[in-house]
Design a protein around this motif. Structure first.
Motif, PDB file in Angstrom:
ATOM      1  N   SER A 194     -16.883 -29.383   2.698  1.00  0.00           N
ATOM      2  CA  SER A 194     -17.580 -30.222   1.722  1.00  0.00           C
ATOM      3  C   SER A 194     -16.793 -31.507   1.479  1.00  0.00           C
ATOM      4  N   ASP A 195     -17.344 -32.364   0.602  1.00  0.00           N
ATOM      5  CA  ASP A 195     -16.645 -33.601   0.239  1.00  0.00           C
ATOM      6  C   ASP A 195     -15.756 -33.416  -0.991  1.00  0.00           C
ATOM      7  N   ILE A 196     -15.578 -32.183  -1.428  1.00  0.00           N
ATOM      8  CA  ILE A 196     -14.775 -31.892  -2.625  1.00  0.00           C
ATOM      9  C   ILE A 196     -13.298 -31.834  -2.247  1.00  0.00           C
ATOM     10  N   PRO A 197     -12.421 -32.519  -2.984  1.00  0.00           N
ATOM     11  CA  PRO A 197     -10.980 -32.449  -2.687  1.00  0.00           C
ATOM     12  C   PRO A 197     -10.479 -31.011  -2.822  1.00  0.00           C
ATOM     13  N   PHE A 198      -9.772 -30.557  -1.798  1.00  0.00           N
ATOM     14  CA  PHE A 198      -9.324 -29.161  -1.776  1.00  0.00           C
ATOM     15  C   PHE A 198      -8.157 -29.055  -0.804  1.00  0.00           C
ATOM     16  N   ASN A 199      -7.032 -28.522  -1.275  1.00  0.00           N
ATOM     17  CA  ASN A 199      -5.822 -28.430  -0.458  1.00  0.00           C
ATOM     18  C   ASN A 199      -5.754 -27.111   0.296  1.00  0.00           C
ATOM     19  N   GLY A 200      -6.888 -26.686   0.836  1.00  0.00           N
ATOM     20  CA  GLY A 200      -6.947 -25.441   1.589  1.00  0.00           C
ATOM     21  C   GLY A 200      -6.882 -25.711   3.069  1.00  0.00           C
ATOM     22  N   PRO A 201      -7.468 -24.828   3.849  1.00  0.00           N
ATOM     23  CA  PRO A 201      -8.272 -23.670   3.449  1.00  0.00           C
ATOM     24  C   PRO A 201      -7.425 -22.419   3.224  1.00  0.00           C
ATOM     25  N   THR A 202      -8.102 -21.395   2.687  1.00  0.00           N
ATOM     26  CA  THR A 202      -7.520 -20.064   2.555  1.00  0.00           C
ATOM     27  C   THR A 202      -8.391 -19.083   3.340  1.00  0.00           C
ATOM     28  N   ALA A 203      -7.890 -17.886   3.485  1.00  0.00           N
ATOM     29  CA  ALA A 203      -8.685 -16.786   4.054  1.00  0.00           C
ATOM     30  C   ALA A 203      -8.163 -15.487   3.449  1.00  0.00           C
ATOM     31  N   ALA A 204      -8.845 -14.388   3.736  1.00  0.00           N
ATOM     32  CA  ALA A 204      -8.471 -13.113   3.120  1.00  0.00           C
ATOM     33  C   ALA A 204      -8.789 -11.960   4.051  1.00  0.00           C
ATOM     34  N   CYS A 205      -8.106 -10.844   3.829  1.00  0.00           N
ATOM     35  CA  CYS A 205      -8.424  -9.601   4.536  1.00  0.00           C
ATOM     36  C   CYS A 205      -7.910  -8.430   3.724  1.00  0.00           C
ATOM     37  N   CYS A 206      -8.382  -7.238   4.070  1.00  0.00           N
ATOM     38  CA  CYS A 206      -7.889  -6.008   3.453  1.00  0.00           C
ATOM     39  C   CYS A 206      -6.972  -5.290   4.436  1.00  0.00           C
ATOM     40  N   VAL A 207      -5.987  -4.598   3.886  1.00  0.00           N
ATOM     41  CA  VAL A 207      -5.074  -3.815   4.719  1.00  0.00           C
ATOM     42  C   VAL A 207      -5.027  -2.395   4.168  1.00  0.00           C
ATOM     43  N   GLY A 208      -5.255  -1.426   5.041  1.00  0.00           N
ATOM     44  CA  GLY A 208      -5.127  -0.020   4.676  1.00  0.00           C
ATOM     45  C   GLY A 208      -4.109   0.653   5.574  1.00  0.00           C
ATOM     46  N   ARG A 209      -3.906   1.944   5.352  1.00  0.00           N
ATOM     47  CA  ARG A 209      -3.016   2.710   6.230  1.00  0.00           C
ATOM     48  C   ARG A 209      -3.607   4.094   6.426  1.00  0.00           C
ATOM     49  N   VAL A 210      -3.980   4.380   7.663  1.00  0.00           N
ATOM     50  CA  VAL A 210      -4.594   5.651   8.023  1.00  0.00           C
ATOM     51  C   VAL A 210      -3.703   6.342   9.043  1.00  0.00           C
ATOM     52  N   ALA A 211      -3.350   7.604   8.756  1.00  0.00           N
ATOM     53  CA  ALA A 211      -2.468   8.374   9.654  1.00  0.00           C
ATOM     54  C   ALA A 211      -1.189   7.599   9.952  1.00  0.00           C
ATOM     55  N   ASN A 212      -0.655   6.981   8.879  1.00  0.00           N
ATOM     56  CA  ASN A 212       0.621   6.260   8.960  1.00  0.00           C
ATOM     57  C   ASN A 212       0.549   5.008   9.832  1.00  0.00           C
ATOM     58  N   GLN A 213      -0.672   4.528  10.113  1.00  0.00           N
ATOM     59  CA  GLN A 213      -0.848   3.309  10.890  1.00  0.00           C
ATOM     60  C   GLN A 213      -1.623   2.293  10.047  1.00  0.00           C
ATOM     61  N   PHE A 214      -1.098   1.059   9.968  1.00  0.00           N
ATOM     62  CA  PHE A 214      -1.787   0.024   9.217  1.00  0.00           C
ATOM     63  C   PHE A 214      -3.108  -0.332   9.896  1.00  0.00           C
ATOM     64  N   VAL A 215      -4.138  -0.547   9.070  1.00  0.00           N
ATOM     65  CA  VAL A 215      -5.476  -0.857   9.562  1.00  0.00           C
ATOM     66  C   VAL A 215      -5.972  -2.104   8.842  1.00  0.00           C
ATOM     67  N   ILE A 216      -6.440  -3.099   9.620  1.00  0.00           N
ATOM     68  CA  ILE A 216      -7.030  -4.295   9.024  1.00  0.00           C
ATOM     69  C   ILE A 216      -8.482  -4.003   8.673  1.00  0.00           C
ATOM     70  N   ASN A 217      -8.840  -4.315   7.436  1.00  0.00           N
ATOM     71  CA  ASN A 217     -10.202  -4.094   6.934  1.00  0.00           C
ATOM     72  C   ASN A 217     -10.694  -2.668   7.191  1.00  0.00           C
ATOM     73  N   PRO A 218     -10.048  -1.670   6.578  1.00  0.00           N
ATOM     74  CA  PRO A 218     -10.513  -0.290   6.744  1.00  0.00           C
ATOM     75  C   PRO A 218     -11.954  -0.150   6.263  1.00  0.00           C
ATOM     76  N   SER A 219     -12.666   0.794   6.846  1.00  0.00           N
ATOM     77  CA  SER A 219     -14.081   0.976   6.513  1.00  0.00           C
ATOM     78  C   SER A 219     -14.235   1.595   5.128  1.00  0.00           C
ATOM     79  N   TRP A 220     -15.442   1.468   4.597  1.00  0.00           N
ATOM     80  CA  TRP A 220     -15.776   2.076   3.301  1.00  0.00           C
ATOM     81  C   TRP A 220     -15.538   3.586   3.342  1.00  0.00           C
ATOM     82  N   THR A 221     -15.903   4.208   4.453  1.00  0.00           N
ATOM     83  CA  THR A 221     -15.722   5.657   4.592  1.00  0.00           C
ATOM     84  C   THR A 221     -14.250   6.024   4.519  1.00  0.00           C
ATOM     85  N   GLN A 222     -13.407   5.281   5.206  1.00  0.00           N
ATOM     86  CA  GLN A 222     -11.968   5.571   5.195  1.00  0.00           C
ATOM     87  C   GLN A 222     -11.387   5.458   3.794  1.00  0.00           C
TER      88      GLN A 222
END
Length: 751
Positions: free
Chosen positions: A143-171
């Motif tokens: 956009s034309d709006i002043p902004f000192n970004g960008p940013t981004a995001a993610c979720c981190v889980g750990r299943v069976a002692n292994q890190f998982v990016i964006n684990p599922s709802w079921t997990q």
């Protein structure tokens, strides 16, 4: 018709394709993107006002997370069958979008700005919050709006002692992951952390955050690419900043007094002194002539004076900490304020605790209920029953102010969710403690981190209530003052240190690990070294607080409050549930009416019986157990005659279980007419002599009778024939067989 030009960028995030596109939807917004992540679709738009808002010193930005139930193929459950006010989940999502981007607007940006994330399609295996957060940053960036970004995001889980990016709802929902952390940041630094865990170590939490940051960099790269394709030139805006000459004048007039005021330990007295200094500045720097002749000019000048004075406080407090290593209340960077703890204050609540740390005070109460008290959760994502709730209240009197009551602010919802997540990790399994638990945390005073005070108070209140809470949980808020290479990390921050500092980093957990974490940064991020030091220092403070809490209570009470319901669980076979309920609920309603107990039956055969009266509860348990009890051969029962037939009587032994007392098993002697010995409604003892393979029960009464003697045989008569009269047999000549006439029966009366 004009041609639509769309631009699209993609990358892989946690094994799924994430795509951001612009140019097709919501083209009149100042920035608009559609984020696709799996089958999740989120449209994010941003618009800003053309003129700045006057009389403020903050970024006037709002974020709306718009849940569309059609996105999940559902019709809203409300009366009007349409979306209403935001759910708690929507409010929390909006806060997570807001927090990492708010610090990245330029200083003096006072233009009303609104971000709307509309959820159009939901894929439970692809995180909606991640898509919405990335979309908000991308929409602002192009956009034309002043902004000192960008940013981004993610979720981190750990299943069976292994890190998982964006684990599922079921997990996450089924407990496969012992970690659930939402991470947001820029390309260079972490901006926000929010999550919970099952007593993970500080090192593991840090590794999860750093792993999430690496994934964030991939998304930021494609957001830059999208701006190159479709970005608008940033508009020139008038940043509402005071003149440097005014700042210098205020520094000269008020610096010494302000420095002294900042050393006043008591919050209210400090605020009153600072307000007096500000009032004197306004009186001396805004001439009466200006007030009368040009009100707009006077208003702007007053606003600039307030902003400049706040900046003076900001610089003085920070320099005092960085140069002298002394904080507002005289502490060093690691010392925790004095702590006072008390439990069992309120006699009628099921549990209560008061936690006071410095000038922050929280009263927590526990209420134990049954399945009837569970909260109905009906969102886009799930329809379920919630058995554990923590509600956080922050009334205006907690900071010595007046204000509106009614409804919950976004801040209250956010703080309550953090405290709930921190406590929930240690709550007992429902199978072991079958109660609905509601915690209410009332903030009575606030001067820094009432949310962490709520964690401490709630933990002690649970133990005071006798909940089988395995170990206490405490929380602490960490702060940061950073000026280039000079850094100070502060333990147990005050409200002013939060407001004038660069970080609010809350960490909750047990003596073994972290259960809740939240970090907000007000500068352009923090690096690994700062986070590592902050986590280490937070652990030291948490252990100190846990030791102080143990002085009031260190383990759950052995028994529940006498005012709390006692729940007894009876396990019944699934195929017997219908027998307990009865036709139209007749049986279970009868048990409830007779005992006054609450009874809940689950599909797996668990029958929870709740009552504050132990005698009533015991009676209800017995009644349920009798319904499902199996008749045992050789056992004696006291039954009731339900029906008499020519060949015997049917006797009710247990609810829904009758046996046949054959005419030959009624008495030791021959019985010709059952009515001579029994009538319907009679109570008698019988012994089970057989249960055949069809489940039919044979009973005996005579087996329990003493063998007849000659005397008893001659003196006993059947029911109704002792006074002679018309008999059914015998000569009736008097003597032992009768007293005259033809009324004397030869059958003795049963013993």
């Amino acid at each position: 018709m004009t041609n639509t030009i769309t631009h699209k960028v993609s990358c892989e995030v946690g094994g799924r394709q994430l795509t951001i596109e612009t140019g097709q939807l919501a083209k009149q917004a100042h920035g608009s993107v559609l984020v696709s992540f799996g089958d999740t679709r989120v449209l994010v738009t941003v618009c800003s006002a053309s003129k700045p808002k006057e009389g403020i010193d903050y970024v006037p930005m709002t974020v709306e997370f718009s849940e569309k139930y059609y996105a999940a193929g559902k019709i809203p459950g409300s009366f009007h069958r349409r979306e209403g006010r935001p759910t708690q989940e929507a409010t929390l999502s909006a806060r997570m979008i807001d927090r990492p981007i708010r610090p990245l607007f330029p200083e003096g940006y006072y233009y009303d700005t609104q971000i709307v994330a509309s959820v159009l399609s939901v894929d439970l295996e692809a995180d909606v919050d991640v898509a919405a957060s990335v979309g908000a940053s991308a929409a602002l960036h192009i956009s034309d709006i002043p902004f000192n970004g960008p940013t981004a995001a993610c979720c981190v889980g750990r299943v069976a002692n292994q890190f998982v990016i964006n684990p599922s709802w079921t997990q996450l929902q089924e407990g496969h992951s012992d970690l659930d952390i939402f991470v947001a940041g820029t390309e260079k630094a972490i901006m926000m952390v929010e999550g919970g865990a099952d007593e993970v170590s500080e090192e593991d939490a840090l590794q999860a955050i750093l792993l999430g940051h690496e994934e964030i960099k991939k998304m930021i790269k494609i957001i830059h690419e999208l701006r190159t394709m479709a970005g608008k030139p940033k508009k020139e805006i008038a940043l509402a900043l005071p003149e440097k000459s005014l700042k210098a004048q205020i520094d000269k007039l008020a610096k010494t007094e302000t420095q002294k005021a900042l050393c006043i330990k008591e919050k209210q007295l400090r605020y009153q002194t600072l307000d007096k200094i500000k009032e004197n500045l306004l009186n001396s720097l805004v001439p009466e002539s200006v007030k009368k002749q040009d009100q707009e000019k006077a208003k702007k000048l007053s606003n600039d004076i307030q902003i400049s004075f706040d900046l003076l406080k900001y610089n003085l407090m920070r320099e005092m900490i960085l140069s002298e290593k002394v904080r507002i209340d005289g502490r060093d960077t690691k010392t925790i304020r004095p702590i006072n703890v008390e439990v069992g204050l309120l006699p009628r609540t099921h549990g209560s605790a008061l936690f006071t740390r410095g000038e922050t005070q929280v009263l927590s109460t526990i209420t134990l209920g049954t399945a009837d008290d569970e909260q109905i959760i009906d969102t886009m994502f799930q329809k379920d029953m919630k058995k554990f709730m923590l509600h956080y209240n922050f009334p205006p009197f907690a900071v010595g102010e007046t204000g509106r009551f009614g409804g919950n602010s976004r801040r209250e919802i956010g703080h309550g969710a953090l405290a709930e997540r921190s406590i929930n990790a240690m709550m007992p399994e429902y199978d072991k403690f079958p109660y609905t638990v509601r915690i209410v945390c009332e903030t009575l005073e606030s001067n820094g981190s009432s949310s962490m005070g709520s964690v401490c108070a709630a933990s002690m209140a649970l133990m005071d209530a006798g909940v089988s809470f395995p170990k206490p949980v405490a929380g602490i808020a960490m702060g940061l003052i950073k000026e280039q290479e000079r850094i100070a990390i502060l333990s147990d921050i005050l409200g002013d240190e939060d407001h004038l500092g660069d970080m609010d980093f809350k960490v909750a957990g047990t003596d073994q690990g972290i259960t809740g974490i939240q970090m907000d940064i007000k500068i352009e991020g923090v690096n690994e070294a700062i986070m590592r030091e902050a986590l280490t220092q937070a652990k030291e403070g948490r252990l100190h607080i846990l030791n102080e809490m143990a002085k009031a209570i260190s383990q759950p009470r052995e028994d529940l409050s006498k005012y709390a319901p006692r729940i007894t669980c009876v396990q019944v076979p699934k195929d017997r549930i219908a027998e307990i309920i009865g036709p139209g609920g007749k049986i279970i309603k009868g048990i409830i009416a007779q005992t006054g107990c609450k009874i809940d039956i689950s599909e797996d055969g668990k029958v929870n019986i709740a009552s504050t009266d132990p005698v009533a509860a015991k009676k209800a348990v017995t009644m349920v157990q009798d319904i499902i009890a199996e008749v045992e051969v050789g056992k004696v029962y006291r039954g009731v005659v339900k029906k008499i037939v020519d060949f015997g009587a049917f006797v009710n032994l247990l609810p829904n279980q009758d046996g046949l007392l054959h005419i030959s098993e009624i008495a030791n002697e021959r019985v010709n007419n059952v009515y001579d010995y029994l009538k319907e409604g009679d109570e008698l003892e019988v012994k089970v002599i057989e249960v055949d393979r069809m489940g039919k029960i044979r009973l005996s009464r005579k087996i329990l009778l003493s063998p007849p003697t000659a005397e008893t045989a001659s003196s006993h008569r059947p029911r109704g024939d002792r006074n002679g009269g018309e008999g059914r047999g015998g000569s009736g000549h008097g003597g032992p067989r009768g007293r005259g006439g033809y009324g004397g029966s030869s059958r003795p009366f049963p013993t």
